[in-house]
Write a protein that holds these residues in place. Structure first.
Motif: not given
Lengths: 130, 251, 401
Positions: C142-151, C381-383
């Motif tokens: 999920x951390x990787x997935x969120x990275x692909x979503x938010x970056x 802190x994040x979007x």
């Protein structure tokens, strides 16, 4: 890897402890052997490796059913107590000067044996119907 | 059919007589283990062998309602001596169960403890491998790696396991046990390894009840194997195919 | 949509909320410490009911955590744009609730100080050990997935990452259901239907939690959820709630058909005291029928707050359902001698009673508070705020992307 890390931590703890001892903060551990001369290995080796010896024997005994050793002397927690329990309290733990506790608190290493193992020498348990 | 029945009756009564004779022959003060040599002492440094399968035979026809000699002997031997405010939180390694068939009213009393399964569910479910089976079939908890999750208690069909709910002291030096770990009958592994019998069996025999028999199920010449071969015995919840080391006769 | 920068008053409000979350977390930690020190004597759990309130909370949080990720999956895997806008928040909630659930589960252990053993000693036949592996894997995926979503530069990989997360979460919930499904001895468990049932329960509970959080965030920022999005999400919740009901009925119907299970069903459905009450009143009436009416009744569903209320009721129902399932399943006597009446000093053959104690309830709330705190800080802190493309929504009267 984990071992190296543990050694590093131990070394750091020791260094910190010796610094504190130099400053006169922490009293040196009391090592009083009530029944000397019968140990399974020289004191140097025991100091360094008793935990490994106990752990090795514990796994052998519990998981494989090995009791004692074919040759020489096996590490045995009950064997340790026979010589190391204090004559006054009969125990290796429970007081600041108890054999296990004095070193372990000096080195800030948690003792995890005596929650389950009987720390008194020659103790006879009594049973009651639960 | 009737011939068979008669024969099995004869065999059973002969076996019964034999056991009674043995019981009489053992004078008070002489321990049965010294007579029977049920289990040889393993030499120091030797691991438990899978050639052996320790087991127990419970003869419910000799087990009296209200008698709890085995329970008392177990508590004394294993240092189960803590006082627990809520009895539901207390440990019971062995307990007496009274059973009554709902329809016929036939009643039995029997001891229930860890059945030392060959396929123990507790060992299957334990996340850390603390629940384990020794080579000679004794199921144990390695408290050094037990994290106290209690999944084995959920899995055990016999309610054989207890969780230690409070700090303990006054343990038997040979039977370590403590807070936050799960425990159960060890078949008195510390005695068995010394060539002795489990405390419950010894107390039952000493008191002359002779309802419990301990021995090697793998050895066809052991008394337990011969008795199990001669009379009908059953496993509790045999439908689960756990292949229990404790067998019951007369239910 | 432009968001105004944080005002001073709002800033203060945030710290107040965060402090509250922190306080409840701290109380939960203290409760765990107390349980650890005094032992489980201070809980209502016994050697008969071995899993109690902490497990109800933990399993709710873990199951809902995997379910809340569904919102992201619908966006990434099934390509629905409205849901894609919500994917980051869904991922954050997933991580937060998983953390909260594991917090409770781990701190309830008899020897929580030996947590390292759980990570270093694996017994691969244990469903529990699989779950330890599945949970830690879930965090990573999920951390990787969120990275692909938010970056932005990683956006291209969000579809395969989302797909991996979707598959992983299905396995994870199967694993959670199997913790019970593989218990051969207990009558309440030992059923293959539990694995799919837990998956569908996760869909419903996760979406309900998501709706609650989304509504709160929108209210905080004084934004109104677009009616078309609202309708869509509420209808999906309705479908999930109905699907859970279907599984519950199937589970009990199969049991009712087996003669050996009738006594157990009688206990759970009729004369088991608190358990039938919680099942019929808590789960069925409040947690299923009432939300379905709130969602589908033309008049009621249009009212303000009806979806929020429905979501809250679904969560309430979930707790009731888990309580009946976990505690009720253990309270019914274990059948050691089928067909026999039994009695013993160990309460064989007796219905168990369980009264949760304060520390274990506080520990449970501590888990929820951790999830809350992680969400609050993350959102701060994040979007993470879902921002719908209003012009697009308006353009498409009925959304059919």
């Amino acid at each position: 890897m984990l071992r190296t890390l543990l050694h590093l931590i131990a070394a750091a703890a020791l260094a910190a402890a010796s610094l504190a001892a130099q400053a006169g903060g922490v009293p040196k551990p009391v090592v009083k052997i009530e029944n000397p001369g019968k140990c399974i290995a020289p004191a140097d080796e025991m100091r360094r490796n008793h935990m490994e010896m106990l752990k090795h024997q514990r796994d052998l005994t519990l998981r494989e059913g090995v009791r004692g050793a074919a040759a020489g002397k096996a590490a045995s927690l009950n064997g340790c107590i026979e010589c190391h329990a204090s004559k006054q309290t009969g125990s290796v733990t429970g007081g600041k000067e108890s054999f296990c506790e004095s070193c372990h608190s000096y080195a800030a290493v948690k003792l995890d044996c005596w929650d389950c193992h009987q720390p008194k020498a020659g103790y006879k348990a009594t049973g009651a119907k639960p | 059919m009737s011939h068979n029945k008669r024969r099995s009756f004869l065999v059973a009564s002969a076996a019964g007589l034999g056991t009674v004779a043995l019981g009489v022959a053992v004078a008070p003060g002489i321990r049965l283990i010294e007579v029977s040599h049920a289990n040889p002492v393993r030499p120091a440094g030797q691991p438990a062998s899978s050639a052996v399968r320790w087991g127990m035979l419970v003869d419910t026809t000799r087990c009296a309602t209200g008698c709890d000699d085995c329970v008392k002997a177990c508590a004394a031997e294993n240092g189960i001596n803590e006082t627990v405010a809520d009895k539901r939180q207390g440990a019971q390694w062995i307990r007496k169960i009274d059973i009554k068939e709902a329809k016929t009213g036939r009643q039995h009393s029997l001891p229930m403890m860890c059945q030392h399964c060959a396929n123990p569910p507790c060992v299957d479910v334990c996340p850390t491998g603390a629940s384990m089976k020794r080579a000679d079939g004794i199921v144990l908890v390695d408290r050094h790696v037990c994290i106290g999750c209690r999944y084995c208690m959920m899995a055990c069909p016999y309610k054989a396991r207890s969780f230690v709910h409070q700090p303990l002291s006054g343990q038997n030096p040979e039977v370590p046990r403590g807070l936050g770990c799960v425990e159960s009958c060890t078949l008195c592994v510390h005695r068995v390894d010394k060539g002795q019998q489990p405390a419950c069996v010894e107390s039952c025999t000493t008191a002359g009840h002779n309802a419990l028999l301990f021995g090697d199920l793998n050895d066809p010449n052991s008394e337990i194997s011969r008795r199990a071969a001669a009379a009908a015995t059953s496993q509790i919840r045999a439908d689960l195919k756990l292949n229990t080391g404790v067998r019951y006769q007369g239910i | 949509m432009q968001l105004a920068p944080f005002s001073r008053a709002e800033e203060q409000r945030f710290y107040l909320v965060a402090a509250m979350g922190g306080l409840v977390t701290a109380v939960g930690l203290l409760a765990a410490l107390y349980m650890e020190h005094a032992g489980h004597v201070v809980t209502g759990m016994t050697n008969q009911v071995v899993w109690g309130m902490p497990h109800v909370f933990a399993i709710f949080l873990i199951v809902a955590a995997s379910g809340v990720l569904n919102v992201a999956s619908i966006g990434s895997v099934f390509g629905k744009k409205v849901y894609k806008k919500r994917a980051p928040l869904s991922g954050l909630l997933c991580l937060a609730m998983l953390t909260g659930g594991l917090f409770v589960l781990m701190l309830d252990l008899g020897r929580a100080d030996r947590l390292i053993i759980a990570a270093t000693h694996y017994n691969f036949t244990s469903v529990f050990a699989w779950n330890v592996f599945l949970y830690s894997g879930m965090f990573a995926i999920v951390a990787v997935y969120m990275w692909t979503l938010m970056e932005r530069r990683m956006n291209g990989y969000s579809k395969p990452a989302g797909f991996a997360a979707f598959i992983w979460r299905l396995i994870l919930t199967t694993g959670t259901g199997s913790i019970f499904g593989f218990l051969v001895a207990r009558q309440a468990y030992n059923s293959a239907v539990l694995a799919p049932m837990f998956i569908i329960m996760s869909f419903a509970w996760g979406l309900a939690v998501f709706m609650i959080v989304q509504k709160t965030m929108f209210w905080w920022n004084s934004i109104e959820l677009h009616p078309s999005v609202r309708t869509r999400m509420k209808n999906l919740l309705g479908v999930f709630v109905a699907a859970v009901l279907y599984f519950v009925i199937a589970y009990h119907m199969t049991n009712l058909y087996f003669a050996k299970q009738i006594a157990f069903e009688r206990f759970i459905l009729l004369d088991g005291g608190i358990f039938p009450l919680l099942l019929w009143g808590g789960y069925l009436l409040l947690g299923t029928v009432a939300p379905l009416i709130l969602i589908y009744h033309p008049g009621l569903s249009a009212r303000r707050g009806s979806v929020m209320l429905a979501s809250l009721l679904v969560v309430l129902g979930a707790f009731c359902q888990l309580y009946v399932f976990i505690i009720g399943g253990q309270a019914f006597p274990l059948e050691i001698f089928p067909g026999m009446e039994v009695s013993s000093s160990f309460y064989d053959g007796q219905v168990e009673h369980y009264a949760p104690s304060l520390p274990e309830i506080l520990l449970g709330f501590g888990g929820i508070a951790i999830a809350f705190l992680i969400t609050a800080v993350g959102v701060r802190v994040l979007h993470f705020l879902p921002q719908d493309d209003l012009s697009q929504l308006e353009a498409a009267a009925s959304i059919s992307d």
